[in-house]
Write an enzyme that holds these catalytic residues in place. Structure first.
Site, mmCIF file in Angstrom:
data_model
loop_
_atom_site.group_PDB
_atom_site.id
_atom_site.type_symbol
_atom_site.label_atom_id
_atom_site.label_comp_id
_atom_site.label_asym_id
_atom_site.label_seq_id
_atom_site.Cartn_x
_atom_site.Cartn_y
_atom_site.Cartn_z
ATOM 1 N N GLU A 276 0.846 -1.192 0.000
ATOM 2 C CA GLU A 276 0.000 0.000 0.000
ATOM 3 C C GLU A 276 0.883 1.244 0.000
ATOM 4 O O GLU A 276 1.856 1.306 0.761
ATOM 5 C CB GLU A 276 -0.917 -0.005 1.233
ATOM 6 N N HIS A 295 -7.883 1.037 1.895
ATOM 7 C CA HIS A 295 -7.680 0.838 3.329
ATOM 8 C C HIS A 295 -8.368 1.944 4.135
ATOM 9 O O HIS A 295 -7.745 2.653 4.928
ATOM 10 C CB HIS A 295 -6.184 0.796 3.663
#
Length: 344
Positions: A276, A295
């Site tokens: 990420e 997220h």
């Protein structure tokens, strides 16, 4: 641990927030207690360098941890540090073993973001099962593509890996929809009240084999890293849906991609990924049966406010009263040590 129980400290405690901001409820609690609050001004390498510098040069009393990594070297460089509290529940970014060796309690804010994560979980389930994101894209591109291969969820089995605060909320919705629910949680021997319709199974693979929709709600640790490996993904029923709002590293991402490309899995809904931000070359971006979010499961204003106030109350209780709730501490063994830094 309400705000009224905290008296203004005799000196200004310094609290470091490893993010550029803290939700107003938490910031207000710290301000009312007379704390000096420091924030990281940047992310990535710049933020890491800033965090390292602050801990090595400033007498920080407490850390409210967001997503930045807290390493053993950083923790060890700050002799005044008495407590770390995660703004959330996942502590995979904190070297808990190093904190324990230093006598520093590491706390979390359980349940603060559970409702928001559970709601996003259902958003991903619905979107993946009915191909909502793909149809939206088709319409925006000027194509009237009426997909008629979506999954009706009623009667299909929901499998839950993890039956904590989030998993329980997800289960209640499934039961209301008429979905049978099976779950695996090694920390749970009995079902919580109100979840009598859930079948608690003894082995994770029993849940995996039964689940038409499998949703993951576990922390990231040595036992769960790569938990959904290629062989286990292969045990899922053909045409199943995998949902991950836990941590990306829980899933073997190449194996998941292969299962989607082969048609073994119907779809996936992912709020977390192994890397990420998601790299621009990730094959996940080219798979129309994958629904992605960055997220943000626990990032609604309501959840951010609850996590911020919970974390602020926890560090204030530690700093002003030497009090730590063992139920919120991930290394409670530290609390009984004479070297515990949280003790006054």
């Amino acid at each position: 641990m309400d705000g009224a129980s905290h008296s203004t400290p005799t000196r200004a405690f310094t609290v470091l927030v490893t993010a550029p901001a803290l939700a107003p409820s938490g910031a207000a609690l710290l301000a009312d207690a007379g704390c000096h609050v420091l924030y990281l001004s940047a992310d990535g390498e710049a933020g890491d360098a800033d965090l390292t510098r602050l801990l090595a040069t400033v007498a920080v009393d407490a850390i409210i941890s967001r997503t930045a990594m807290l390493t053993a070297a950083q923790l060890g460089s700050c002799p005044t540090l008495r407590v770390v509290c995660k703004h959330g529940v996942g502590v995979s970014n904190i070297d808990v073993a190093a904190a324990s060796a230093l006598g520093i309690p590491v706390c979390v804010t359980p349940g603060a973001n559970a409702q928001s994560v559970a709601e996003l979980t259902w958003g991903l389930i619905f979107a993946a099962a009915r191909r909502i994101a793909w149809m939206d894209g088709e319409l925006r591109a000027g194509r009237w593509s009426r997909a008629q291969d979506g999954l009706q969820l009623q009667g299909r089995t929901l499998g839950l890996v993890g039956l904590g605060d989030v998993g329980q909320r997800v289960a209640r919705v499934a039961l209301a929809l008429g979905m049978p629910v099976v779950a695996f949680d090694p920390a749970r021997r009995t079902l919580p009240a109100g979840l009598e319709g859930v079948h608690l199974l003894a082995a994770i693979d029993d849940v995996v084999r039964a689940a038409d929709v499998l949703s993951l709600h576990v922390p990231l640790n040595a036992a769960t890293r790569g938990l959904m490996h290629a062989e286990r993904i292969g045990r899922m029923p053909r045409g199943a849906v995998l949902i991950n709002t836990a941590r990306g590293e829980v899933v073997d991402e190449p194996a998941l991609i292969a299962a989607l490309q082969s048609g073994h899995l119907f779809a996936a809904g992912l709020d977390t990924m192994a890397t990420e931000p998601l790299p621009a070359h990730s094959p996940l971006l080219s798979l129309p049966q994958v629904v992605l979010s960055p997220h943000v499961g626990g990032s609604t204003p309501a959840a951010l406010d609850a996590m911020a106030s919970g974390a602020a109350r926890t560090v204030l209780a530690a700093l002003t009263q030497g009090r730590i709730d063992p139920a919120c501490c991930v290394n409670p063994q530290v609390l009984s040590l004479s070297s515990c830094r949280a003790m006054p």
